[in-house]
Design a protein around this motif. Structure first.
Motif, PDB file in Angstrom:
ATOM      1  N   ASP A  55       0.808  -1.218   0.000  1.00  0.00           N
ATOM      2  CA  ASP A  55       0.000   0.000   0.000  1.00  0.00           C
ATOM      3  C   ASP A  55       0.843   1.272   0.000  1.00  0.00           C
ATOM      4  O   ASP A  55       0.314   2.363  -0.258  1.00  0.00           O
ATOM      5  CB  ASP A  55      -0.921   0.027   1.225  1.00  0.00           C
ATOM      6  CG  ASP A  55      -1.943  -1.097   1.211  1.00  0.00           C
ATOM      7  OD1 ASP A  55      -2.366  -1.491   0.112  1.00  0.00           O
ATOM      8  OD2 ASP A  55      -2.300  -1.590   2.304  1.00  0.00           O
ATOM      9  N   LEU A  56       2.129   1.155   0.291  1.00  0.00           N
ATOM     10  CA  LEU A  56       2.980   2.342   0.349  1.00  0.00           C
ATOM     11  C   LEU A  56       3.124   3.004  -1.016  1.00  0.00           C
ATOM     12  O   LEU A  56       3.458   4.191  -1.092  1.00  0.00           O
ATOM     13  CB  LEU A  56       4.362   1.981   0.905  1.00  0.00           C
ATOM     14  CG  LEU A  56       4.370   1.373   2.320  1.00  0.00           C
ATOM     15  CD1 LEU A  56       5.802   1.082   2.758  1.00  0.00           C
ATOM     16  CD2 LEU A  56       3.681   2.295   3.316  1.00  0.00           C
ATOM     17  N   ALA A  57       2.871   2.261  -2.081  1.00  0.00           N
ATOM     18  CA  ALA A  57       2.964   2.821  -3.431  1.00  0.00           C
ATOM     19  C   ALA A  57       1.640   3.423  -3.893  1.00  0.00           C
ATOM     20  O   ALA A  57       1.562   3.936  -5.018  1.00  0.00           O
ATOM     21  CB  ALA A  57       3.407   1.747  -4.419  1.00  0.00           C
ATOM     22  N   ASP A  58       0.636   3.392  -3.067  1.00  0.00           N
ATOM     23  CA  ASP A  58      -0.676   3.937  -3.432  1.00  0.00           C
ATOM     24  C   ASP A  58      -0.607   5.460  -3.435  1.00  0.00           C
ATOM     25  O   ASP A  58      -0.402   6.089  -2.400  1.00  0.00           O
ATOM     26  CB  ASP A  58      -1.719   3.453  -2.415  1.00  0.00           C
ATOM     27  CG  ASP A  58      -3.119   3.978  -2.710  1.00  0.00           C
ATOM     28  OD1 ASP A  58      -3.304   4.681  -3.723  1.00  0.00           O
ATOM     29  OD2 ASP A  58      -4.023   3.682  -1.906  1.00  0.00           O
ATOM     30  N   PRO A  59      -0.788   6.114  -4.603  1.00  0.00           N
ATOM     31  CA  PRO A  59      -0.695   7.585  -4.635  1.00  0.00           C
ATOM     32  C   PRO A  59      -1.754   8.267  -3.781  1.00  0.00           C
ATOM     33  O   PRO A  59      -1.554   9.402  -3.342  1.00  0.00           O
ATOM     34  CB  PRO A  59      -0.882   7.915  -6.119  1.00  0.00           C
ATOM     35  CG  PRO A  59      -1.549   6.711  -6.712  1.00  0.00           C
ATOM     36  CD  PRO A  59      -1.052   5.535  -5.931  1.00  0.00           C
ATOM     37  N   GLN A  60      -2.861   7.572  -3.522  1.00  0.00           N
ATOM     38  CA  GLN A  60      -3.888   8.166  -2.680  1.00  0.00           C
ATOM     39  C   GLN A  60      -3.392   8.363  -1.258  1.00  0.00           C
ATOM     40  O   GLN A  60      -3.873   9.251  -0.546  1.00  0.00           O
ATOM     41  CB  GLN A  60      -5.141   7.274  -2.678  1.00  0.00           C
ATOM     42  CG  GLN A  60      -6.348   7.884  -1.991  1.00  0.00           C
ATOM     43  CD  GLN A  60      -6.793   9.203  -2.605  1.00  0.00           C
ATOM     44  OE1 GLN A  60      -6.665   9.404  -3.817  1.00  0.00           O
ATOM     45  NE2 GLN A  60      -7.297  10.119  -1.785  1.00  0.00           N
ATOM     46  N   LEU A  61      -2.386   7.572  -0.855  1.00  0.00           N
ATOM     47  CA  LEU A  61      -1.824   7.708   0.493  1.00  0.00           C
ATOM     48  C   LEU A  61      -1.188   9.087   0.678  1.00  0.00           C
ATOM     49  O   LEU A  61      -1.242   9.664   1.763  1.00  0.00           O
ATOM     50  CB  LEU A  61      -0.786   6.608   0.746  1.00  0.00           C
ATOM     51  CG  LEU A  61      -0.218   6.506   2.167  1.00  0.00           C
ATOM     52  CD1 LEU A  61      -1.317   6.192   3.179  1.00  0.00           C
ATOM     53  CD2 LEU A  61       0.879   5.438   2.223  1.00  0.00           C
ATOM     54  N   VAL A  62      -0.588   9.623  -0.377  1.00  0.00           N
ATOM     55  CA  VAL A  62       0.001  10.962  -0.306  1.00  0.00           C
ATOM     56  C   VAL A  62      -1.093  11.999  -0.078  1.00  0.00           C
ATOM     57  O   VAL A  62      -0.990  12.850   0.819  1.00  0.00           O
ATOM     58  CB  VAL A  62       0.786  11.298  -1.586  1.00  0.00           C
ATOM     59  CG1 VAL A  62       1.354  12.716  -1.513  1.00  0.00           C
ATOM     60  CG2 VAL A  62       1.906  10.292  -1.812  1.00  0.00           C
ATOM     61  N   ALA A  63      -2.145  11.931  -0.886  1.00  0.00           N
ATOM     62  CA  ALA A  63      -3.227  12.902  -0.756  1.00  0.00           C
ATOM     63  C   ALA A  63      -3.883  12.818   0.619  1.00  0.00           C
ATOM     64  O   ALA A  63      -4.165  13.842   1.254  1.00  0.00           O
ATOM     65  CB  ALA A  63      -4.265  12.657  -1.854  1.00  0.00           C
ATOM     66  N   GLU A  64      -4.109  11.604   1.099  1.00  0.00           N
ATOM     67  CA  GLU A  64      -4.722  11.419   2.420  1.00  0.00           C
ATOM     68  C   GLU A  64      -3.849  12.013   3.519  1.00  0.00           C
ATOM     69  O   GLU A  64      -4.340  12.697   4.429  1.00  0.00           O
ATOM     70  CB  GLU A  64      -4.938   9.929   2.687  1.00  0.00           C
ATOM     71  CG  GLU A  64      -5.985   9.269   1.814  1.00  0.00           C
ATOM     72  CD  GLU A  64      -5.997   7.760   2.003  1.00  0.00           C
ATOM     73  OE1 GLU A  64      -5.283   7.253   2.893  1.00  0.00           O
ATOM     74  OE2 GLU A  64      -6.714   7.078   1.243  1.00  0.00           O
TER      75      GLU A  64
END
Length: 458
Positions: free
Chosen positions: A425-434
């Motif tokens: 999940d660390l590569a999920d770009p949504q993690l940055v936005a969140e």
């Protein structure tokens, strides 16, 4: 309740210790990045629960505040650190950077996502105004150069500390030491202040694992993270003299057993030093030096290896506990739940600590399992800052715990944090936005202004 803001402003009168705990960040995960940290490596690759981790930390803060202890909070770092990945040559959008790093340099991606700043015992070394020549509280952010994921923290840590402890009449800020192995500095995790009380002059015990030039025996299995030269440099920055300091070498066998910081094998408060038999390379010399320099008699509480082995100490983090002072002169020891579940450790707490000739009269058990599985106990989660009433009144931001702040922060966590974060999940770009959305709201909630790089870049 004890309130930091009720303290008298005069040095030496009603000065209290405020424990500033780190908020667990939205990217809390188990990457196993910390060399020499047995728990971190053991749980590498596990699925983490950032929401539970943050709420566990907040519950500990709130419970101690409700019990009458002054409690503060420090925000997490900006993660994922895409600027770090871009410095390594990854380009494009955040999604492009994360995807490329995940494919070509997954270890670098894990470092860029680490939530290790939750362990604020490593954030800085602090000298209270009672010990400083200029009568101010001194801060030096740790350079944390021994770990890639942690050496990304000092610049933001410094901005956070300067934002909270902003008044130059009361607070002095120093630059981190140069980030070189010769000056490896891990902050307050290797520093303990001992003395009569928080407002009276004290003695600073700096513990190191190696010297910069290999003149003393070194651990065989793990690299020691703190150098003597770094400890001496921080003491000089803060204006501490020889009569105020003791420099002690950590036992190399303890480091090889997974005691990567001294606060995993010893904890001190006031005149009490609770320590394991293998905490120091020369136990008697350390005790003699402290007795010679402390303004009041040292109260050593020694745990022999036959009662608690080094492996048991590391597994339960018995010594990575908070030792807190009470108004009646007694002390309370806040231990992780793992201590209660280990027969030898729990028996030792009952027989040696509670029944011993020392001020420790109470043990409180707190569940910080998400942190423990990543290698940090209750003491790792807090930075101790002794403050007078005037110094507390000079704090900026909304960082001292109250019932209202606890409710606001718990609600913030529940709105923004995931309850599951796996390595992929660390590569999920949504993690940055969140994460950025959460941190932007947090700085408003804590009234700290633009402390994060994304807020300062425009």
């Amino acid at each position: 309740m004890i309130s930091a803001r009720d303290s008298d402003s005069a040095v030496g009168v009603n000065v209290c210790e405020v424990n500033f705990d780190g908020l667990v960040g939205p990217t809390h995960n188990y990457s196993g990045l910390a060399a020499g940290n047995v728990a971190s490596r053991r749980h590498a690759g596990w699925v983490a629960n950032p929401r539970e981790a943050a709420l566990q930390g907040l519950e500990k803060m709130h419970a101690l505040y409700r019990a009458g202890y002054a409690q503060g909070v420090l925000p997490p770092q900006q993660r994922p650190d895409t600027a770090f990945l871009r410095r390594l040559g990854f380009a494009g959008s955040d999604a492009d950077v994360l995807a490329a790093a995940a494919q070509r340099a997954p270890a670098m991606l894990r470092a860029a996502c680490s939530a290790s700043s939750m362990w604020t015992a490593n954030a800085a070394t602090v000298t209270p105004s009672a010990d400083a020549r200029d009568g101010r509280v001194h801060f030096t952010p740790a350079n944390l150069q021994s770990g890639l994921h942690r050496c990304l923290e000092p610049a933001t840590t410094g901005r956070m500390l300067r934002a909270i402890f902003a008044d130059p009449a009361h607070f002095a800020h120093h630059a981190p030491l140069p980030a070189t192995p010769a000056l490896a500095d891990e902050g307050a995790a290797n520093h303990t202040r001992l003395g009569a009380d928080y407002g009276a002059p004290g003695v600073h015990l700096f513990v190191y694992g190696r010297d910069a030039f290999g003149l003393e025996p070194a651990p065989a299995r793990f690299t020691a993270r703190q150098t003597r030269e770094a400890s001496e440099a921080v003491a000089r920055q803060h204006g501490l003299n020889e009569a105020q300091t003791v420099f002690a070498r950590q036992h190399p066998d303890a480091i090889d057993a997974g005691v990567f910081h001294n606060d995993v094998i010893a904890v001190g408060n006031g005149p009490v030093l609770l320590y394991h038999e293998y905490a120091f390379a020369d136990e008697q010399a350390v005790l003699d030096a402290l007795r010679a320099k402390m303004p009041e008699p040292l109260i050593p509480v020694r745990v022999p290896a036959e009662a608690v082995s080094l492996d048991a100490a590391v597994a339960t983090y018995l010594f990575n506990s908070q030792l807190l002072s009470n108004p009646d002169g007694s002390m309370t020891l806040v231990v992780p739940g793992e201590c209660q579940h280990h027969e030898a450790v729990w028996r030792t707490l009952q027989d040696l600590v509670l029944a011993g000739a020392n001020p420790i009269g109470e043990v409180i058990v707190k569940d910080v399992k998400q942190s423990m599985q990543n290698g940090g106990g209750p003491a790792c989660l807090r930075l101790r800052v002794a403050l007078s009433g005037a110094e507390c009144a000079a704090l900026s931001g909304r960082v001292l715990m109250t019932d209202e702040l606890y409710a606001a922060l718990a609600g913030w966590v529940k709105r923004h944090y995931r309850d599951r974060l796996a390595p992929e999940d660390l590569a999920d770009p949504q993690l940055v936005a969140e994460s950025l959305t959460a941190l932007d709201e947090l700085t408003t909630l804590l009234q700290l202004g633009a402390i994060y790089p994304f807020q300062r870049s425009g």
